[in-house]
Design a protein around this motif. Structure first.
Motif, PDB file in Angstrom:
ATOM      1  N   SER A  50       0.810  -1.210   0.000  1.00 54.85           N
ATOM      2  CA  SER A  50       0.000   0.000   0.000  1.00 54.85           C
ATOM      3  C   SER A  50       0.843   1.259   0.000  1.00 54.85           C
ATOM      4  N   SER A  51       0.201   2.301  -0.455  1.00 48.84           N
ATOM      5  CA  SER A  51       0.648   3.665  -0.216  1.00 48.84           C
ATOM      6  C   SER A  51       0.672   3.870   1.295  1.00 48.84           C
ATOM      7  N   GLU A  75       6.567   3.879   0.616  1.00 49.91           N
ATOM      8  CA  GLU A  75       6.444   5.339   0.593  1.00 49.91           C
ATOM      9  C   GLU A  75       6.323   5.867  -0.836  1.00 49.91           C
ATOM     10  N   GLU A  76       7.017   5.239  -1.766  1.00 53.22           N
ATOM     11  CA  GLU A  76       7.042   5.707  -3.155  1.00 53.22           C
ATOM     12  C   GLU A  76       5.691   5.546  -3.854  1.00 53.22           C
ATOM     13  N   LEU A  77       4.751   4.833  -3.246  1.00 56.13           N
ATOM     14  CA  LEU A  77       3.427   4.651  -3.840  1.00 56.13           C
ATOM     15  C   LEU A  77       2.420   5.696  -3.358  1.00 56.13           C
ATOM     16  N   ARG A  78       2.912   6.705  -2.625  1.00 53.00           N
ATOM     17  CA  ARG A  78       2.013   7.771  -2.170  1.00 53.00           C
ATOM     18  C   ARG A  78       1.373   8.456  -3.382  1.00 53.00           C
ATOM     19  N   GLU A  79       0.274   9.138  -3.104  1.00 52.68           N
ATOM     20  CA  GLU A  79      -0.420   9.859  -4.173  1.00 52.68           C
ATOM     21  C   GLU A  79       0.465  10.972  -4.721  1.00 52.68           C
ATOM     22  N   LEU A  80       0.161  11.388  -5.920  1.00 54.05           N
ATOM     23  CA  LEU A  80       0.796  12.558  -6.519  1.00 54.05           C
ATOM     24  C   LEU A  80       0.703  13.698  -5.510  1.00 54.05           C
ATOM     25  N   VAL A  81       1.823  14.318  -5.199  1.00 52.80           N
ATOM     26  CA  VAL A  81       1.829  15.418  -4.229  1.00 52.80           C
ATOM     27  C   VAL A  81       1.468  16.699  -4.983  1.00 52.80           C
ATOM     28  N   PHE A  82       0.267  17.193  -4.743  1.00 52.11           N
ATOM     29  CA  PHE A  82      -0.227  18.357  -5.473  1.00 52.11           C
ATOM     30  C   PHE A  82       0.352  19.661  -4.946  1.00 52.11           C
ATOM     31  N   ILE A  83       0.500  19.724  -3.618  1.00 52.54           N
ATOM     32  CA  ILE A  83       0.979  20.941  -2.971  1.00 52.54           C
ATOM     33  C   ILE A  83       1.711  20.526  -1.686  1.00 52.54           C
ATOM     34  N   ARG A 121       8.812   7.753  -9.939  1.00 49.41           N
ATOM     35  CA  ARG A 121       8.979   7.099  -8.634  1.00 49.41           C
ATOM     36  C   ARG A 121       8.033   5.911  -8.487  1.00 49.41           C
ATOM     37  N   ALA A 122       6.781   6.072  -8.944  1.00 53.81           N
ATOM     38  CA  ALA A 122       5.794   4.999  -8.773  1.00 53.81           C
ATOM     39  C   ALA A 122       6.089   3.811  -9.693  1.00 53.81           C
ATOM     40  N   VAL A 123       6.430   4.086 -10.942  1.00 53.30           N
ATOM     41  CA  VAL A 123       6.719   3.002 -11.881  1.00 53.30           C
ATOM     42  C   VAL A 123       7.990   2.262 -11.468  1.00 53.30           C
ATOM     43  N   GLY A 124       8.996   2.978 -10.992  1.00 49.71           N
ATOM     44  CA  GLY A 124      10.202   2.324 -10.502  1.00 49.71           C
ATOM     45  C   GLY A 124       9.871   1.345  -9.380  1.00 49.71           C
ATOM     46  N   THR A 125       8.971   1.745  -8.507  1.00 50.72           N
ATOM     47  CA  THR A 125       8.550   0.884  -7.404  1.00 50.72           C
ATOM     48  C   THR A 125       7.725  -0.292  -7.913  1.00 50.72           C
ATOM     49  N   LEU A 126       6.820  -0.051  -8.857  1.00 50.68           N
ATOM     50  CA  LEU A 126       6.026  -1.136  -9.416  1.00 50.68           C
ATOM     51  C   LEU A 126       6.921  -2.172 -10.102  1.00 50.68           C
ATOM     52  N   ARG A 127       7.953  -1.720 -10.782  1.00 54.11           N
ATOM     53  CA  ARG A 127       8.875  -2.659 -11.428  1.00 54.11           C
ATOM     54  C   ARG A 127       9.600  -3.525 -10.378  1.00 54.11           C
ATOM     55  N   VAL A 146      -1.900   8.367  -9.100  1.00 55.26           N
ATOM     56  CA  VAL A 146      -0.708   7.516  -9.139  1.00 55.26           C
ATOM     57  C   VAL A 146      -1.019   6.176  -9.801  1.00 55.26           C
ATOM     58  N   MET A 147      -2.225   5.648  -9.580  1.00 58.27           N
ATOM     59  CA  MET A 147      -2.639   4.411 -10.246  1.00 58.27           C
ATOM     60  C   MET A 147      -2.660   4.614 -11.761  1.00 58.27           C
ATOM     61  N   THR A 148      -3.254   5.704 -12.197  1.00 51.67           N
ATOM     62  CA  THR A 148      -3.339   6.000 -13.624  1.00 51.67           C
ATOM     63  C   THR A 148      -1.953   6.141 -14.241  1.00 51.67           C
TER      64      THR A 148
END
Length: 190
Positions: A50-51, A75-83, A121-127, A146-148
């Protein structure tokens, strides 16, 4: 060797409490988490990832507990940080921002990150997950953007239009042959 990734987008979450990391699920979100547990129980999931955000973990927690598994947090699966500062942004602010970010992949607000940085960051973690859990069935508790971005890396049909059509929660079963995406099936029914 086939590996199955179940992208589980979190359930409905209130934007009135805590911050992006700590806000949990609404009553509907908790009820939907129970439905997810029922829906995926027969899939014989091997691992739960999980995120670090509470709402993502809470959405898959019941299922993980029902099969006696721990949730591993990346941690790398967290949502896109908007702000910055994990601030909550209202939907009427987030949606126009997301559209701009998909149009300009290097754009970000102060303290936020760009689509390109988040995807990397997310794709690197998924790989890494595909390598470490090769041949297994893995649930990932995740978020819409991040899923998209992870799905879109492997198949460009998963883009902004796809993101805007997803629901909370949502489930996509991705079948990989090594690191090649073979098929994606939506499992959640609105």
């Amino acid at each position: 060797m086939k590996t199955f990734i179940y992208m589980v987008r979190h359930g409905e979450s209130p934007k009135t409490e805590g911050d992006e990391r700590t806000r949990g699920l609404t009553d509907k979100g908790r009820s939907d988490a129970n439905l997810i547990s029922q829906l995926l129980k027969s899939e014989r999931i091997d691992a739960f990832i999980s995120s670090p955000y509470k709402r993502a973990m809470a959405t898959i927690e019941e299922l993980a507990q029902s099969v006696g598994k721990e949730i591993v947090v990346f941690e790398e699966l967290r949502e896109l940080v908007f702000i910055g500062n994990d601030q909550i942004m209202a939907d009427n602010e987030v949606y126009p921002l997301v559209k701009q970010m998909f149009a300009e992949p290097d754009f970000s607000l102060p303290g936020g990150e760009s689509i390109r940085i988040c995807q990397n960051r997310a794709v690197g973690t998924l790989r890494k997950i595909l390598e470490q859990y090769r041949g297994q069935k893995v649930v990932i508790g995740t978020h819409g953007a991040v899923m998209t971005l992870m799905m879109g890396y492997f198949d460009n049909q998963y883009d902004l239009a796809f993101l805007l059509k997803t629901s909370k929660p949502d489930i996509y079963k991705m079948e990989f042959e090594d690191e090649v995406l073979v098929e994606t099936t939506r499992l959640w029914k609105d």
